[in-house]
Motif scaffolding. Sequence first.
Motif, PDB file in Angstrom:
ATOM      1  N   ALA A   1       0.823  -1.212   0.000  1.00 16.66           N
ATOM      2  CA  ALA A   1       0.000   0.000   0.000  1.00 16.66           C
ATOM      3  C   ALA A   1       0.858   1.262   0.000  1.00 16.66           C
ATOM      4  CB  ALA A   1      -0.927  -0.001   1.213  1.00 16.66           C
ATOM      5  N   ALA A   2       1.978   1.213   0.716  1.00 19.89           N
ATOM      6  CA  ALA A   2       2.839   2.393   0.808  1.00 19.89           C
ATOM      7  C   ALA A   2       3.669   2.580  -0.457  1.00 19.89           C
ATOM      8  CB  ALA A   2       3.748   2.280   2.027  1.00 19.89           C
ATOM      9  N   GLY A   3       4.057   1.489  -1.088  1.00 20.43           N
ATOM     10  CA  GLY A   3       4.942   1.560  -2.250  1.00 20.43           C
ATOM     11  C   GLY A   3       6.385   1.574  -1.790  1.00 20.43           C
ATOM     12  N   PHE A   4       7.160   0.563  -2.204  1.00 20.06           N
ATOM     13  CA  PHE A   4       8.498   0.439  -1.632  1.00 20.06           C
ATOM     14  C   PHE A   4       9.430   1.571  -2.055  1.00 20.06           C
ATOM     15  CE2 PHE A   4      12.708  -1.740  -1.140  1.00 20.06           C
ATOM     16  CZ  PHE A   4      12.682  -1.703   0.243  1.00 20.06           C
ATOM     17  N   GLU A   5       9.296   2.079  -3.258  1.00 21.63           N
ATOM     18  CA  GLU A   5      10.136   3.209  -3.667  1.00 21.63           C
ATOM     19  C   GLU A   5       9.865   4.427  -2.778  1.00 21.63           C
ATOM     20  OE1 GLU A   5       9.890   4.135  -7.770  1.00 21.63           O
ATOM     21  OE2 GLU A   5      10.667   2.184  -8.438  1.00 21.63           O
ATOM     22  N   ASN A   6       8.616   4.648  -2.418  1.00 23.81           N
ATOM     23  CA  ASN A   6       8.279   5.757  -1.513  1.00 23.81           C
ATOM     24  C   ASN A   6       8.925   5.556  -0.146  1.00 23.81           C
ATOM     25  OD1 ASN A   6       6.600   6.790  -3.548  1.00 23.81           O
ATOM     26  ND2 ASN A   6       4.846   5.623  -2.800  1.00 23.81           N
ATOM     27  N   LEU A   7       8.900   4.329   0.323  1.00 25.00           N
ATOM     28  CA  LEU A   7       9.491   4.025   1.626  1.00 25.00           C
ATOM     29  C   LEU A   7      11.000   4.236   1.608  1.00 25.00           C
ATOM     30  CD1 LEU A   7       7.427   0.836   2.509  1.00 25.00           C
ATOM     31  CD2 LEU A   7       7.275   3.067   3.630  1.00 25.00           C
ATOM     32  N   GLN A   8      11.646   3.853   0.519  1.00 27.10           N
ATOM     33  CA  GLN A   8      13.090   4.067   0.421  1.00 27.10           C
ATOM     34  C   GLN A   8      13.426   5.556   0.475  1.00 27.10           C
ATOM     35  OE1 GLN A   8      15.363   1.503  -2.509  1.00 27.10           O
ATOM     36  NE2 GLN A   8      13.269   0.975  -3.081  1.00 27.10           N
ATOM     37  N   GLN A   9      12.656   6.366  -0.212  1.00 27.68           N
ATOM     38  CA  GLN A   9      12.913   7.807  -0.219  1.00 27.68           C
ATOM     39  C   GLN A   9      12.780   8.393   1.179  1.00 27.68           C
ATOM     40  OE1 GLN A   9      10.353   9.620  -3.144  1.00 27.68           O
ATOM     41  NE2 GLN A   9      11.157   8.371  -4.820  1.00 27.68           N
ATOM     42  N   LYS A  10      11.729   7.993   1.895  1.00 30.58           N
ATOM     43  CA  LYS A  10      11.563   8.520   3.251  1.00 30.58           C
ATOM     44  C   LYS A  10      12.643   7.980   4.181  1.00 30.58           C
ATOM     45  CE  LYS A  10       8.530   8.822   7.263  1.00 30.58           C
ATOM     46  NZ  LYS A  10       7.249   8.446   7.903  1.00 30.58           N
ATOM     47  N   GLY A  11      13.003   6.717   4.030  1.00 28.26           N
ATOM     48  CA  GLY A  11      14.052   6.147   4.866  1.00 28.26           C
ATOM     49  C   GLY A  11      15.358   6.900   4.711  1.00 28.26           C
ATOM     50  N   GLN A  12      15.704   7.247   3.480  1.00 32.03           N
ATOM     51  CA  GLN A  12      16.917   8.020   3.254  1.00 32.03           C
ATOM     52  C   GLN A  12      16.797   9.423   3.857  1.00 32.03           C
ATOM     53  OE1 GLN A  12      19.751   7.142   2.117  1.00 32.03           O
ATOM     54  NE2 GLN A  12      19.444   5.233   1.011  1.00 32.03           N
ATOM     55  N   ALA A  13      15.627  10.027   3.738  1.00 33.89           N
ATOM     56  CA  ALA A  13      15.430  11.361   4.302  1.00 33.89           C
ATOM     57  C   ALA A  13      15.562  11.345   5.822  1.00 33.89           C
ATOM     58  CB  ALA A  13      14.066  11.905   3.889  1.00 33.89           C
ATOM     59  N   LEU A  14      15.032  10.306   6.474  1.00 39.15           N
ATOM     60  CA  LEU A  14      15.150  10.184   7.923  1.00 39.15           C
ATOM     61  C   LEU A  14      16.614  10.065   8.349  1.00 39.15           C
ATOM     62  CD1 LEU A  14      12.199   7.724   8.638  1.00 39.15           C
ATOM     63  CD2 LEU A  14      12.392  10.043   9.569  1.00 39.15           C
ATOM     64  N   SER A  15      17.360   9.209   7.674  1.00 42.04           N
ATOM     65  CA  SER A  15      18.762   9.032   8.056  1.00 42.04           C
ATOM     66  C   SER A  15      19.597  10.264   7.697  1.00 42.04           C
ATOM     67  CB  SER A  15      19.346   7.764   7.425  1.00 42.04           C
ATOM     68  OG  SER A  15      19.266   7.789   6.026  1.00 42.04           O
ATOM     69  N   ASP A  16      19.278  10.930   6.596  1.00 42.03           N
ATOM     70  CA  ASP A  16      19.979  12.177   6.262  1.00 42.03           C
ATOM     71  C   ASP A  16      19.755  13.233   7.348  1.00 42.03           C
ATOM     72  OD1 ASP A  16      20.956  11.149   3.900  1.00 42.03           O
ATOM     73  OD2 ASP A  16      19.439  12.098   2.629  1.00 42.03           O
ATOM     74  N   PHE A  17      18.523  13.348   7.824  1.00 44.13           N
ATOM     75  CA  PHE A  17      18.220  14.310   8.884  1.00 44.13           C
ATOM     76  C   PHE A  17      18.975  13.958  10.155  1.00 44.13           C
ATOM     77  CE2 PHE A  17      14.841  16.060  11.944  1.00 44.13           C
ATOM     78  CZ  PHE A  17      15.353  17.347  11.874  1.00 44.13           C
ATOM     79  N   LEU A  18      19.035  12.674  10.470  1.00 39.58           N
ATOM     80  CA  LEU A  18      19.760  12.245  11.663  1.00 39.58           C
ATOM     81  C   LEU A  18      21.247  12.573  11.535  1.00 39.58           C
ATOM     82  CD1 LEU A  18      20.048  10.821  14.357  1.00 39.58           C
ATOM     83  CD2 LEU A  18      20.031   8.630  13.145  1.00 39.58           C
ATOM     84  N   LEU A  19      21.838  12.311  10.385  1.00 36.76           N
ATOM     85  CA  LEU A  19      23.255  12.610  10.190  1.00 36.76           C
ATOM     86  C   LEU A  19      23.519  14.101  10.346  1.00 36.76           C
ATOM     87  CD1 LEU A  19      23.980  10.269   7.150  1.00 36.76           C
ATOM     88  CD2 LEU A  19      24.822   9.983   9.488  1.00 36.76           C
ATOM     89  N   PHE A  20      22.619  14.936   9.822  1.00 36.73           N
ATOM     90  CA  PHE A  20      22.743  16.382   9.968  1.00 36.73           C
ATOM     91  C   PHE A  20      22.747  16.783  11.452  1.00 36.73           C
ATOM     92  CE2 PHE A  20      20.196  20.278  10.656  1.00 36.73           C
ATOM     93  CZ  PHE A  20      21.070  21.232  10.134  1.00 36.73           C
ATOM     94  N   LEU A  21      21.844  16.202  12.233  1.00 40.70           N
ATOM     95  CA  LEU A  21      21.757  16.537  13.655  1.00 40.70           C
ATOM     96  C   LEU A  21      22.969  16.031  14.431  1.00 40.70           C
ATOM     97  CD1 LEU A  21      17.967  15.746  14.252  1.00 40.70           C
ATOM     98  CD2 LEU A  21      19.027  17.994  13.898  1.00 40.70           C
ATOM     99  N   LEU A  22      23.474  14.861  14.064  1.00 39.41           N
ATOM    100  CA  LEU A  22      24.660  14.323  14.739  1.00 39.41           C
ATOM    101  C   LEU A  22      25.882  15.202  14.451  1.00 39.41           C
ATOM    102  CD1 LEU A  22      24.221  10.487  14.138  1.00 39.41           C
ATOM    103  CD2 LEU A  22      23.711  11.780  16.211  1.00 39.41           C
ATOM    104  N   ASP A  23      25.996  15.689  13.235  1.00 35.18           N
ATOM    105  CA  ASP A  23      27.093  16.616  12.920  1.00 35.18           C
ATOM    106  C   ASP A  23      26.998  17.864  13.783  1.00 35.18           C
ATOM    107  OD1 ASP A  23      28.121  14.910  11.007  1.00 35.18           O
ATOM    108  OD2 ASP A  23      27.153  15.921   9.322  1.00 35.18           O
ATOM    109  N   GLY A  24      25.779  18.325  14.024  1.00 33.84           N
ATOM    110  CA  GLY A  24      25.594  19.491  14.871  1.00 33.84           C
ATOM    111  C   GLY A  24      26.046  19.251  16.298  1.00 33.84           C
TER     112      GLY A  24
END
Length: 423
Positions: free
Chosen positions: A318-341
């Motif tokens: 129902a979610a679509g796996f390509e959509n899930l991959q995009q959000k998963g990458q966005a979540l980890s990118d945001f986390l990496l940004f915060l860890l750098d901070g």
Amino acid sequence: MLNDLAYARQLDAEDPLRSFRREFIIPSDQGKEQVYFLGNSLGLQPKRTASFIDKVLQQWSRYGVEAFFLGEDPWMHYHDHLIKPLAAIVGAMPSEVVVMNQLTVNLHLMMVSFYRPEGRRNKIICEARAFPSDQYMFETHVRAMGLDPEEVIVEISPRKGEHTIRLEDILSAIRLHADDLALVLWGGLNYYTGQVFDMKSITDAAHAVGAKAGFDLAHAAGNVNLRLHEWGVDFACWCSYKYLNSGPGAVGAAYVHERYHEDHSLQRFAGWWGYEKSSRFKMEKGFVPVPTAEGWQLSTPSPIMYAAHRASLEIFAAAGFENLQQKGQALSDFLLFLLDGINESADSPVLEVITPRDRASKGCQVSMLMHRRGKEVFDRLFREGIFADWREPNVIRVAPVPLYNSFEEVWRFAETLKQAIRE
């Protein structure tokens, strides 16, 4: 990006997948939802799982063994519900996927078919310090064939002072052992560092020297981009209790490329559930396999475990796996940004991200090497209602997953981590 709660909430408000969080049971303490970043170890329970299992139990109570053939959803055909959504997740044809057993059992079964040492061509290349079940599988399987693991297993490690394994070192090892290499069996994603490997390049290199290529996708299936059929991978195995949310000890699965489905020269261990379907119940002597990946099945599967798996796979579809991959990458990118901070605000770096940062080399998981009081920080996170994972000697792993984690949770984690380090 902004290190700001309002910004995190804005990202959640704009997230087209935000409603899928309501499909899962979020752990809570005294009415407060906890932050669960352990989907890389055990995914959360979908709310629909209980009803899916209950339908199977009702069939059992109504029909007994005849539930394999009677009712609205006979168990005999239940496997058909699973392979299409699962094939979409791993990049395979439905006929190349079989849901059966558990991960290590399936690895042993695939080794029977695809590790066929002949003369000096008997070596296996794998990653050093693979997850222990893989290490023990290699060791015992090779010994059972009368070979010495120390002589035939070639382990590739990171270079001194590095945490991840360079692709060039993997490919170099394959070329070095070209004349005596039988199999490359690699992890799709390293459980410790979160590194995603270039499976296509590894497969191409193995095939170029006449070896087979297989992958353990325990931490990759349901997490990262996979194109098993397109890449020409010979076989792969994975579990379904991590990112695929199918419950503790859930049924595993395997992929076998279609070129092997009717290769009768291939060795395999056989059981009656892998026998050709139209004549399976004649109980005749002589094994005739189903001409798909299902021909590697051994025993009658559990409809209860199938039902738990189906509950989660329907959410993925129902979610679509390509959509899930995009959000998963966005979540980890945001986390990496915060860890750098966090590092930038400290006098000296307090943590080191050992997960690669480019999107092709990471999934949901982020692994942090803690330079200060790592275990104390980890314990503080747990007391604050954050589920993370501790790996000796000093690594904290977290995996914000797209189906049920939010950007606000990522922000909360980073804020709590920063406070714990300061205190």
